[in-house]
Design an enzyme around this catalytic site. Structure first.
Site, PDB file in Angstrom:
ATOM      1  N   HIS A 230       0.834  -1.216   0.000  1.00  0.00           N
ATOM      2  CA  HIS A 230       0.000   0.000   0.000  1.00  0.00           C
ATOM      3  C   HIS A 230       0.868   1.266   0.000  1.00  0.00           C
ATOM      4  CE1 HIS A 230      -0.252  -0.710   4.662  1.00  0.00           C
ATOM      5  NE2 HIS A 230       0.781   0.083   4.409  1.00  0.00           N
TER       6      HIS A 230
ATOM      7  N   HIS B  62      -1.243   5.071   9.677  1.00  0.00           N
ATOM      8  CA  HIS B  62       0.042   5.776   9.692  1.00  0.00           C
ATOM      9  C   HIS B  62      -0.110   7.120  10.405  1.00  0.00           C
ATOM     10  CE1 HIS B  62       0.044   2.943   6.303  1.00  0.00           C
ATOM     11  NE2 HIS B  62       1.353   2.858   6.469  1.00  0.00           N
TER      12      HIS B  62
ATOM     13  N   HIS C  78      11.102  -3.215   2.974  1.00  0.00           N
ATOM     14  CA  HIS C  78      11.481  -1.807   2.878  1.00  0.00           C
ATOM     15  C   HIS C  78      11.879  -1.280   4.255  1.00  0.00           C
ATOM     16  CE1 HIS C  78       7.202  -1.541   3.925  1.00  0.00           C
ATOM     17  NE2 HIS C  78       7.239  -0.226   4.045  1.00  0.00           N
TER      18      HIS C  78
ATOM     19  N   GLU D 173       5.197  -5.166   8.396  1.00  0.00           N
ATOM     20  CA  GLU D 173       3.817  -5.044   7.922  1.00  0.00           C
ATOM     21  C   GLU D 173       3.295  -6.355   7.335  1.00  0.00           C
ATOM     22  OE1 GLU D 173       3.698  -0.304   6.633  1.00  0.00           O
ATOM     23  OE2 GLU D 173       3.866  -1.842   5.092  1.00  0.00           O
TER      24      GLU D 173
END
Length: 284
Positions: A12, A59, A193, A240
């Site tokens: 996402h 977030h 990441h 995640e």
């Protein structure tokens, strides 16, 4: 009776949303990434799901350091699109399915999962980018959404096994809902990441591809993968990926892979995408 007919996993990345909103999807940099989602758009047009149970992480849009639920479920009729610092994305508001959400909350809590119930919540790119990738740019989203927000921002996040078990509990709840609904469950976030520190920009293609293989073929191994492996191999934000195990747990021990897409890079992130169906579902 409601039924879970598919599980979908996708990254996402916020830059994906920006590329869509600014009309850059046909540019050389972005075109290969978006081409990998053409298949799922056709699949969704054919499958016509009624509801998506969408697992994502916030977030700092709906939650901040004042309150950090490990698992939260949205039970509202509608969710506004969050302003993440540059204005809300120009996408439709997200319509909820409050009856199903409350049913899932009740069933899961009585199944000993302490879900935090949220009746008002803005949703950010963690939820809206997957919606755009699956459905394009409609005037209104073609599905209702039950958002499941998972803490993977502040330690400790939930274990992979706990996420898997929550997926199983969600599946039991959906199957006991009396309305005839075609329900999909999505796991979002990842892949490898890292956004800060000396390893900023880390992408581990081999590990990502192995994770995709195991999600279909050997999910039992992923249930017990320790947090430290996610951190070491996939970077600080690679954690995640535990959210994908909620989706996978809801499909049962065996699932059939229909589509896979993997692309590097999107901004500074590896993008992964899978479409799975329960092994018992008839082939299209």
């Amino acid at each position: 009776m409601a039924r879970i007919t598919a599980g979908i996993a996708t990254s996402h990345v916020p830059a994906i949303g920006a590329a869509i909103d600014l009309g850059k999807t046909g540019e050389e940099y972005w075109k290969p990434l978006f081409a990998g989602y053409d298949w799922v758009k056709q699949y969704q047009a054919r499958e016509k799901p009624d509801v998506v149970v969408l697992v994502y992480n916030d977030h700092a849009s709906a939650f901040d350091m004042k309150i950090i639920p490990t698992f939260a479920i949205g039970c509202a009729d509608e969710y506004a699109v969050a302003d993440e610092g540059w204005g809300p994305r120009p996408v439709p508001p997200v319509k909820g399915h409050a009856d199903l959400a409350w049913h899932i909350a009740q069933c899961c809590i009585l199944d000993e999962f302490d879900l935090t119930i949220i009746n008002e919540m803005a949703v950010d790119h963690g939820l809206t980018v997957p919606m755009s990738l699956m459905f394009g740019e409609p005037r209104a989203w073609p599905v209702k959404v039950v958002p499941i927000a998972v803490n993977v921002v502040t330690y400790p996040p939930p274990t992979g096994n706990r996420c898997w078990l929550l997926g199983e509990a969600i599946a039991r709840a959906v199957e006991s809902f009396p309305e005839d609904l075609n329900v999909q469950i999505w796991g979002t976030g990842g892949m490898s990441h890292q956004l800060q520190g000396p390893r900023a920009g880390l992408i581990n293609k081999d590990w990502d591809r192995a994770f995709l293989d195991r999600l279909t073929g050997d999910p039992e191994a992923l249930r017990h993968m320790p947090h430290i492996e996610y951190l070491r191999e996939a970077g600080s934000e690679g954690i995640e990926l535990v959210m994908w195990l909620i989706m996978r747990g809801a499909l049962g021990p065996r699932a059939r892979e229909l589509h896979r897409h993997y692309h590097v890079p999107a901004s500074n992130t590896a993008v992964g995408h899978l479409v799975l169906e329960p092994a018992g579902k008839e082939k299209p």
